[in-house]
Structures are given as structure tokens and as C-alpha cells.
Design an enzyme around this catalytic site. Structure first.
Site, PDB file in Angstrom:
ATOM      1  N   TYR A 106       0.639  -1.159   0.017  1.00 56.06           N
ATOM      2  CA  TYR A 106      -0.031   0.186  -0.161  1.00 56.06           C
ATOM      3  C   TYR A 106       0.891   1.244  -0.027  1.00 56.06           C
ATOM      4  O   TYR A 106       2.145   1.104   0.237  1.00 56.06           O
ATOM      5  CB  TYR A 106      -1.021  -0.008   1.119  1.00 56.06           C
ATOM      6  CG  TYR A 106      -0.295   0.291   2.600  1.00 56.06           C
ATOM      7  CD1 TYR A 106       0.321  -0.618   3.245  1.00 56.06           C
ATOM      8  CD2 TYR A 106      -0.329   1.512   2.837  1.00 56.06           C
ATOM      9  CE1 TYR A 106       0.815  -0.218   4.386  1.00 56.06           C
ATOM     10  CE2 TYR A 106       0.439   2.003   4.275  1.00 56.06           C
ATOM     11  CZ  TYR A 106       1.030   0.849   4.895  1.00 56.06           C
ATOM     12  OH  TYR A 106       1.605   1.310   6.267  1.00 56.06           O
ATOM     13  N   CYS A 107       0.478   2.269  -0.371  1.00 51.77           N
ATOM     14  CA  CYS A 107       0.846   3.585  -0.206  1.00 51.77           C
ATOM     15  C   CYS A 107       0.168   4.842   0.141  1.00 51.77           C
ATOM     16  O   CYS A 107      -0.471   4.660   1.147  1.00 51.77           O
ATOM     17  CB  CYS A 107       1.820   3.918  -1.358  1.00 51.77           C
ATOM     18  SG  CYS A 107       1.035   3.986  -3.160  1.00 51.77           S
ATOM     19  N   ARG A 108      -0.050   5.749  -0.567  1.00 52.50           N
ATOM     20  CA  ARG A 108      -0.518   7.192  -0.134  1.00 52.50           C
ATOM     21  C   ARG A 108      -1.972   6.967  -0.267  1.00 52.50           C
ATOM     22  O   ARG A 108      -2.813   7.769   0.361  1.00 52.50           O
ATOM     23  CB  ARG A 108      -0.093   8.148  -0.614  1.00 52.50           C
ATOM     24  CG  ARG A 108       1.102   8.481  -0.358  1.00 52.50           C
ATOM     25  CD  ARG A 108       1.875   9.698  -1.028  1.00 52.50           C
ATOM     26  NE  ARG A 108       3.083   9.881  -0.677  1.00 52.50           N
ATOM     27  CZ  ARG A 108       4.101  10.185  -1.791  1.00 52.50           C
ATOM     28  NH1 ARG A 108       3.611  10.823  -2.782  1.00 52.50           N
ATOM     29  NH2 ARG A 108       5.415  10.426  -1.428  1.00 52.50           N
TER      30      ARG A 108
ATOM     31  N   CYS B  35      -2.435   5.819  -5.855  1.00 48.70           N
ATOM     32  CA  CYS B  35      -1.008   6.132  -5.677  1.00 48.70           C
ATOM     33  C   CYS B  35      -0.088   5.185  -6.620  1.00 48.70           C
ATOM     34  O   CYS B  35      -0.318   3.999  -6.500  1.00 48.70           O
ATOM     35  CB  CYS B  35      -0.263   6.040  -4.203  1.00 48.70           C
ATOM     36  SG  CYS B  35       1.135   6.368  -3.979  1.00 48.70           S
TER      37      CYS B  35
ATOM     38  N   PHE C 279      -2.667   4.718   3.184  1.00 50.55           N
ATOM     39  CA  PHE C 279      -2.785   4.808   4.707  1.00 50.55           C
ATOM     40  C   PHE C 279      -3.954   5.731   5.261  1.00 50.55           C
ATOM     41  O   PHE C 279      -4.624   5.340   6.574  1.00 50.55           O
ATOM     42  CB  PHE C 279      -1.416   5.413   5.350  1.00 50.55           C
ATOM     43  CG  PHE C 279      -1.792   5.506   6.688  1.00 50.55           C
ATOM     44  CD1 PHE C 279      -1.521   4.538   7.674  1.00 50.55           C
ATOM     45  CD2 PHE C 279      -1.558   7.110   7.070  1.00 50.55           C
ATOM     46  CE1 PHE C 279      -1.431   4.891   8.997  1.00 50.55           C
ATOM     47  CE2 PHE C 279      -1.350   7.345   8.322  1.00 50.55           C
ATOM     48  CZ  PHE C 279      -1.393   6.356   9.257  1.00 50.55           C
TER      49      PHE C 279
END
Lengths: 218, 218
Positions: free
Chosen positions: A177-179, A183, A207
DNA sequence: CGATCATTCAATATAATGATTGAGTAAGAG
DNA sequence: CTCTTACTCAATCATTATATTGAATGATCG
């Protein structure tokens, strides 16, 4: 700024807010700030713009009411003024995904190609965290990881991923996962991991969404 | 329109959508269209702008994906392309109410003065409809009323209210509504009715929100 | 078919926005 | 107190948005 009646004044006010959102760089700034407060300089570095330019955009968004700032020593830290701001950007994303032909084209062209399997939902990831059947991989820069991340997540920023592959298990499934939902980091990470023969999928969003939905963070 | 990476292309696409919202007249147009589809001419008359100008705004919003249109004989009818568009404008309103100083000022100055009592929530109005303890008053123009309204509502457009006062009961409480949470019509109606000694309150928002929340309409 | 109506398009002038540059300001370090 | 760092402000120029006008299109009607 406002015309005559209160009605026009209100609509003009709403329009001011929309204007503050109506620029690619500002939305990009907002995405980074959704991870946690940042100084002007760090922001400028993160999105590759001159400091003065970022400062202008930040001032504009603060005036419109999207951002708040605080000074700490030499640095000024900006943050979204309200969780409702993130809901607003989410609403914008949803409409664009479904109704903007330009956006659908980008999604169809770039993102779809890298995400042949279904993303993992927050709910499903929670289950798999409980029975310890997945490794969670956070591919954001380390300062964003430090400001908050999913419980038990491993942080390997995308740029380091290739040379730190051995830190990841080859048998367990990896959830990156990221932003946020679009993303690029997590898409690239999943594509890279799969090329190297690891089992990888992508979390449906990032997140900030995890945190905002009230799930536990670390 | 888009820069290099897919990330920038996406943000540029989201920004295009936000730009389409970023004008007072366009938001006003959207508020009217939220009541139901309308022709260009009717829209222009309703908000007091030249037809050509409205046509331009409509084209821009359609291109951005906010609106859809259909031709029927000589007329072209526009409508929001997706319920998510209304959610987006609602999100915009929420952020503005809480975080835009300009908007808060207008609310504090104009609206607060006319709304000393609490507005009626949708839930409460549903209860009072069931035990028949309130008269529901729709103060929108008759064509908007015709396109959909609350069950059992009486339609007296604001401009006719003064001379049709006798149609309203003096003993029962009157709940007025119009196009949305900050639609001026209902505020003015409540103020007028109270001056004339009637018991009046305002519904917390308007017909589109009622409909979208899944409550029964007529 | 020509007339009429609703809408869109094209051209224009005016205004607002955005990036860049260099100067200005506030806080801390030496 | 001066120097450095981090940020903001002001001025400029190129770009883009907006309203207005009048002409063009598309559809219906007599």
C-alpha cells in the site's frame, strides 16, 4: 468576490473552495499532507517543485480553508484543516473515476495493466492480519511511514525495493500500500514483485483511508 | 493537459473536475439541476443569465463529466451525470461551512438571523408526517415541484406566498423546504411566515437530499 | 420549403491565474 | 549582532478563463 444576494455570496464562497482544489499540483500536495503534516521544503522536494511555488499554493489553500499551519522554530508545518477535506478529495476522486473520460483513460491505460488481480479490501486485510497470513508492505518514503502506518507493516520505499527484495518472504502473500487509491508507488511495487516471482497484491487504498475508517494504526 | 507520469495525468484529471465546479454560476446551475433535468432556456431564466453564457457553462460541465444531456425536439435537457456529483457538491458545502471564513461570515450574517430556531431533521419530519402533526410547504417554483416533491407537500412558490397566506393553517406547525440546505427560499419563507404570526420552521435541507436518502417522494 | 425557436459556436475584449525571479522577514546558530 | 535557514511576499509575464456579441446549426411547424 461576492455579487449581490446572500445566495450568490454563498455560491461564490463554495466556488472559492473548489478553485483551491482545481490544480494538479495542489491536489498532489494535498495527497502528501493527508499522510501527516509536512514543512514547505519537504513538500517541495517530494513533489519536485520550487519552494516559492509550493509556498504560493499552500497560502492559497490555507486562505480557502483547506489547510492549517503551525510554526515550529524555523519550519512551518501544513496539514489539512479538517477530516472533511479528505472526504472532499475522496468525493472528487469518485466522480472522476466514474465520469471523467480523461481519468478513465489513464486508469484503463496505465493502472489496469499493472493490477490484473483484484486489490485487497481493508476488511480482508484486517482478517489476514489477525490470522497472520500476509505480509504488509508500506512503500512510501520513510518519513511518511514514521508519521503513521498499518500495524505490523514493513517499510521499504519503492526506490529501495529492488535491492531489498530478500527481506520479503517468497511464500507468503505480500500486500502493498502507499498514499491512496491511485498512488503509483503501490502499483509499481506490485508489478515489480510479481516480475520477481513473489505473490503480491495491492491494498484497495492507502494509509489515510485506513486511518480515517477507524482501523488500528501504528 | 497532462504532464508526464500517470500520477500527474490523474491529478490533472481530478483538477479538471474541480475546475468545472469552481464557479459560482456553475454551482448555482448544479443546484437547480439537482431538482431535476432542465432545458438551457429555463435554466438561464431561473438564474438570470444570458442563454449563451449558460450554454457555455453547461458544455464545460458536460465535458468534465459532471453533466449529461439529452435532446428532445428543440430542447436540450441537462442533468447531473451521476448521484455521486451531488455527493461531491455536498462534500464541498460541508467543508466550506466549517472552514471557509467567507462562507461562515455569510451564514452568520444572513442566514443565522432568519433561523433562530433549530431546523427540522429529515427523521423528525418523517415522524411528524406519520402522525399528521405538521404541514409541509414547498416554496420552489412550480415546475421544480412538479418534477418531484415531499409526500403531502403544499406548493406555494415564495413569490406567491404573501398573497396565498390564507391557504396555510394558523394552528399547525409549517415546515418549509426548497432546493437544499442553504437555499434562500425556505429561509425567506420561514421569516415571512413568522412575521405573520404562523408557526414555521425549516427542513434541514432540500428535496434532492430527501430523495437521495431514500425517503418516499411524490 | 421557409420561418421560427432553442441551442451552440466563434470571435473578441477583459480579467484572473500560474510560474519565476528576486527581495523581504522571522527564527535560530554562532 | 551577524549569518544562515526556511519561508513569504511582490512584481512580472505567459497562459487561461469569462462574458458578450453575433453568426451558425438543428429541429419543428405552418
Amino acid at each position: 468576490m461576492s455579487s449581490d444576494g446572500p445566495k450568490q455570496a454563498l455560491f461564490a464562497g463554495f466556488a472559492e473552495l473548489a478553485k483551491a482544489l482545481a490544480h494538479g499540483h495542489r491536489l498532489e500536495i494535498l495527497e502528501v499532507l493527508a499522510q501527516g503534516e509536512r514543512s514547505v521544503e519537504v513538500l517541495a522536494g517530494r513533489i519536485g517543485l520550487p519552494v516559492a511555488n509550493v509556498s504560493q499554493h499552500l497560502r492559497l489553500m490555507r486562505r480557502a480553508g483547506l489547510l492549517a499551519s503551525r510554526r515550529s522554530g524555523k519550519h512551518v508545518f501544513y496539514r489539512p484543516s479538517d477530516p472533511a477535506v479528505l472526504e472532499l478529495t475522496a468525493a472528487l476522486r469518485r466522480v472522476a473515476e466514474r465520469n471523467s473520460s480523461e481519468v478513465r483513460e489513464v486508469i484503463g491505460g496505465y493502472f489496469r495493466a499493472r493490477d490484473s488481480f483484484e486489490p485487497v479490501s481493508r476488511k480482508e486485510l484486517m482478517r489476514r492480519l489477525k490470522d497472520d497470513s500476509a505480509t504488509v508492505l508500506d512503500v512510501r518514503p520513510d518519513d511518511e511511514f514514521a508519521a503513521g502506518h498499518l500495524p505490523g507493516a514493513v517499510n521499504i520505499p519503492l526506490r529501495d525495493l529492488e535491492r531489498r527484495l530478500r527481506e520479503l518472504p517468497r511464500s507468503r502473500e505480500i500486500v502493498a500500500y502507499c498514499r491512496g487509491p491511485w498512488c503509483v508507488l503501490a502499483f509499481e511495487a506490485v508489478a515489480l514483485l510479481r516480475r520477481r516471482g513473489l505473490k503480491a497484491r495491492r491494498l484497495e487504498d492507502g494509509f489515510p483511508e485506513w486511518k480515517q475508517s477507524g482501523l488500528p494504526t501504528a
